[in-house]
Design a protein around this motif. Structure first.
Motif, mmCIF file in Angstrom:
data_model
loop_
_atom_site.group_PDB
_atom_site.id
_atom_site.type_symbol
_atom_site.label_atom_id
_atom_site.label_comp_id
_atom_site.label_asym_id
_atom_site.label_seq_id
_atom_site.Cartn_x
_atom_site.Cartn_y
_atom_site.Cartn_z
ATOM 1 N N GLU A 1 -33.798 24.855 -17.581
ATOM 2 C CA GLU A 1 -33.037 23.626 -17.357
ATOM 3 C C GLU A 1 -31.707 23.652 -18.121
ATOM 4 N N THR A 2 -31.727 24.212 -19.325
ATOM 5 C CA THR A 2 -30.473 24.328 -20.084
ATOM 6 C C THR A 2 -29.488 25.241 -19.368
ATOM 7 N N LEU A 3 -29.964 26.386 -18.890
ATOM 8 C CA LEU A 3 -29.091 27.309 -18.165
ATOM 9 C C LEU A 3 -28.579 26.681 -16.878
ATOM 10 N N GLN A 4 -29.443 25.976 -16.169
ATOM 11 C CA GLN A 4 -29.030 25.325 -14.930
ATOM 12 C C GLN A 4 -27.976 24.251 -15.181
ATOM 13 N N PHE A 5 -28.136 23.512 -16.270
ATOM 14 C CA PHE A 5 -27.164 22.463 -16.596
ATOM 15 C C PHE A 5 -25.782 23.056 -16.834
ATOM 16 N N PHE A 6 -25.699 24.100 -17.656
ATOM 17 C CA PHE A 6 -24.391 24.684 -17.951
ATOM 18 C C PHE A 6 -23.808 25.398 -16.741
ATOM 19 N N ALA A 7 -24.656 25.990 -15.893
ATOM 20 C CA ALA A 7 -24.142 26.628 -14.677
ATOM 21 C C ALA A 7 -23.543 25.580 -13.731
ATOM 22 N N GLU A 8 -24.218 24.455 -13.565
ATOM 23 C CA GLU A 8 -23.673 23.390 -12.726
ATOM 24 C C GLU A 8 -22.390 22.814 -13.324
ATOM 25 N N LYS A 9 -22.357 22.656 -14.644
ATOM 26 C CA LYS A 9 -21.149 22.169 -15.297
ATOM 27 C C LYS A 9 -20.000 23.146 -15.115
ATOM 28 N N GLU A 10 -20.277 24.438 -15.168
ATOM 29 C CA GLU A 10 -19.231 25.438 -14.967
ATOM 30 C C GLU A 10 -18.684 25.369 -13.542
ATOM 31 N N ARG A 11 -19.558 25.220 -12.550
ATOM 32 C CA ARG A 11 -19.100 25.120 -11.168
ATOM 33 C C ARG A 11 -18.257 23.854 -10.964
ATOM 34 N N ALA A 12 -18.685 22.743 -11.577
ATOM 35 C CA ALA A 12 -17.921 21.500 -11.438
ATOM 36 C C ALA A 12 -16.527 21.635 -12.050
ATOM 37 N N LEU A 13 -16.414 22.264 -13.213
ATOM 38 C CA LEU A 13 -15.104 22.447 -13.832
ATOM 39 C C LEU A 13 -14.235 23.418 -13.037
ATOM 40 N N ALA A 14 -14.839 24.449 -12.485
ATOM 41 C CA ALA A 14 -14.063 25.375 -11.652
ATOM 42 C C ALA A 14 -13.508 24.662 -10.421
ATOM 43 N N GLU A 15 -14.302 23.816 -9.791
ATOM 44 C CA GLU A 15 -13.818 23.050 -8.647
ATOM 45 C C GLU A 15 -12.721 22.073 -9.066
ATOM 46 N N ALA A 16 -12.871 21.456 -10.244
ATOM 47 C CA ALA A 16 -11.828 20.543 -10.726
ATOM 48 C C ALA A 16 -10.519 21.293 -10.986
ATOM 49 N N LEU A 17 -10.595 22.493 -11.554
ATOM 50 C CA LEU A 17 -9.395 23.296 -11.759
ATOM 51 C C LEU A 17 -8.741 23.664 -10.438
ATOM 52 N N SER A 18 -9.542 24.010 -9.449
ATOM 53 C CA SER A 18 -8.990 24.357 -8.142
ATOM 54 C C SER A 18 -8.290 23.164 -7.498
ATOM 55 N N ARG A 19 -8.911 21.983 -7.592
ATOM 56 C CA ARG A 19 -8.273 20.791 -7.028
ATOM 57 C C ARG A 19 -6.981 20.451 -7.769
ATOM 58 N N MET A 20 -6.956 20.622 -9.078
ATOM 59 C CA MET A 20 -5.753 20.347 -9.850
ATOM 60 C C MET A 20 -4.624 21.305 -9.464
#
Length: 421
Positions: free
Chosen positions: A172-191
């Motif tokens: 669950e810890t690994l899944q949380f950080f992986a999802e957070k990484e994907r969300a930040l990557a998408e936010a960077l792409s949108r920016m």
């Protein structure tokens, strides 16, 4: 007025109440024997589990499972003592199969029969980190084999729950950080897309467009200055030609000068138009720069969070691999549950002996109470002690019955008589 004042009076009471004492003692002994016969033996068997430290030091590869081992074991114990788990184990081994018990009663009996105790590890300094070194699981059952099987089953479930809970927490810890990484990557792409669209809307396709426009305005000003100088030179030349040359030559030169002046005027008009456009665009440049600065700060913040999440995700991945490969903290059985040789409950002989002794004490108490309820003066000593008068003679009780020569004559005690004062 009590009848017992001396040891002889006590012996006299025992002789007179011997039959009562014997009956009560026998009845109490029979009751104790029946109670001891109904008592079932119980056997205990224990499993010893060691909490093994990680194979790799935390400084090199830290596990993502947080919390002390005492707290994790407490959570495991709560799951083991849950109603569903206990009923499942009871059904698996057929415990209490011969008893008509409700599920709630069965759960209560199982919770009383299972004991889980932990031994704290040695402290390092003065701080108590809540680490458990040894865990003992004890099962008390009606047969030795059943006690051994239940203790081993609880130990197996404890180890499975510990391993499963640690792996799930690491996953669950690994899944949380992986999802957070994907969300930040998408936010960077949108920016990035937003910044590119804003640059296109403001004609800032390249970084430093404002500086380029300012440089272009400066170059246009220099060019306009040069063209103005050329116009001045042409005017002077036209004036000199009109003053010094012949009229035909002067008209020809002035016509040439006029053509050059018209070309210079067109160039200056074109440059002035371009200059006005650039100056108009530069009037909005402070707002554009502020917006671009805001975009830059947001990009920097998102990029910092993204880098931090990537680092934590790498650590979580290492922790998950440690848990999945059983290289972190784990539970190991160091002593399996043996088959007990002797029951832990009290022996039946002891219960019978306690019943006999208790019955005898109760019979003595009953005899003494009966003596208190019937205070009779039976000897000259008692009359002298109670009244202060010394009897003159003691007349024994005469009976016409033949004397009995048996043990009952001893139980009857001394012959009753009538004392005269």
């Amino acid at each position: 007025m009590g009848p017992i004042y001396s040891f002889l009076d006590l012996l006299d009471m025992l002789r007179r109440r011997a039959l009562l004492i014997l009956v009560v003692t026998c009845l109490g002994s029979l009751i104790g024997l029946a109670f001891a016969a109904q008592q079932a033996h119980e056997y205990e068997s224990s499993v010893v589990i060691q909490v093994t430290q990680p194979q790799i030091a935390d400084d090199l590869a830290k596990s993502t499972v947080d919390g002390s081992s005492a707290r994790r074991i407490q959570l495991i114990e709560q799951r083991l003592m849950a109603r569903g788990t206990l009923l499942e184990i009871v059904e698996q081994f057929g415990i209490y199969s011969g008893l008509a018990l409700r599920p709630s009663e069965t759960v209560d009996l199982m919770r009383q029969s299972i004991a889980i105790t932990g031994v704290a590890a040695a402290r390092e300094g003065f701080a108590d980190d809540g680490t458990i070194s040894v865990l003992t699981i004890t099962a008390r059952m009606s047969t030795p084999e059943l006690a051994q099987q239940v203790a081993n089953e609880f130990a197996k479930r404890t180890i499975d729950l510990s391993t499963q809970s640690r792996i799930e927490q690491a996953r669950e810890t690994l899944q949380f950080f992986a999802e957070k990484e994907r969300a930040l990557a998408e936010a960077l792409s949108r920016m990035e897309e937003q910044i590119a669209a804003y640059r296109d809307a403001n004609d800032l396709t390249l970084p430093g467009g404002v500086e380029l426009r300012r440089n272009e305005v400066a170059q246009i000003n220099e060019t306009l200055l040069v063209l103005a100088r050329d116009q001045i030179a042409l005017r002077r030349a036209a004036d000199q030609a009109a003053a010094n040359d012949r009229p035909a030559t002067a008209r020809r030169k002035i016509a040439e000068f006029n053509d050059q002046m018209a070309s210079l005027d067109e160039q200056m008009a074109l440059l002035a138009t371009r200059k006005d456009e650039l100056e108009n665009s530069l009037q909005t440049s402070p707002q554009v720069e502020r917006q671009l600065g805001a975009f830059a700060r947001q990009m920097e913040q998102l990029q910092g969070e993204h880098n931090q999440i990537i680092q934590r995700r790498n650590e979580a991945e290492v922790g998950f691999r440690l848990e999945n490969s059983s290289q972190s903290e784990r539970l190991t059985i160091i002593e399996t549950a043996p088959v007990p040789d002797y029951p832990v409950t009290g022996g039946r002989k002891r219960l019978v002996l306690m019943g006999v002794m208790g019955s005898f004490v109760v019979s003595i108490a009953i005899a003494f109470v009966m003596e208190l309820m019937q205070p009779v003066l039976r000897t000259a000593e008692q009359i002298e002690r109670e009244t202060g008068l010394v009897p003159v003679a003691v007349i024994p009780e005469l009976t016409t019955e033949a004397p009995r020569r048996s043990w009952l004559s001893f139980l009857r005690g001394r012959k009753r008589g009538t004392a005269r004062v």
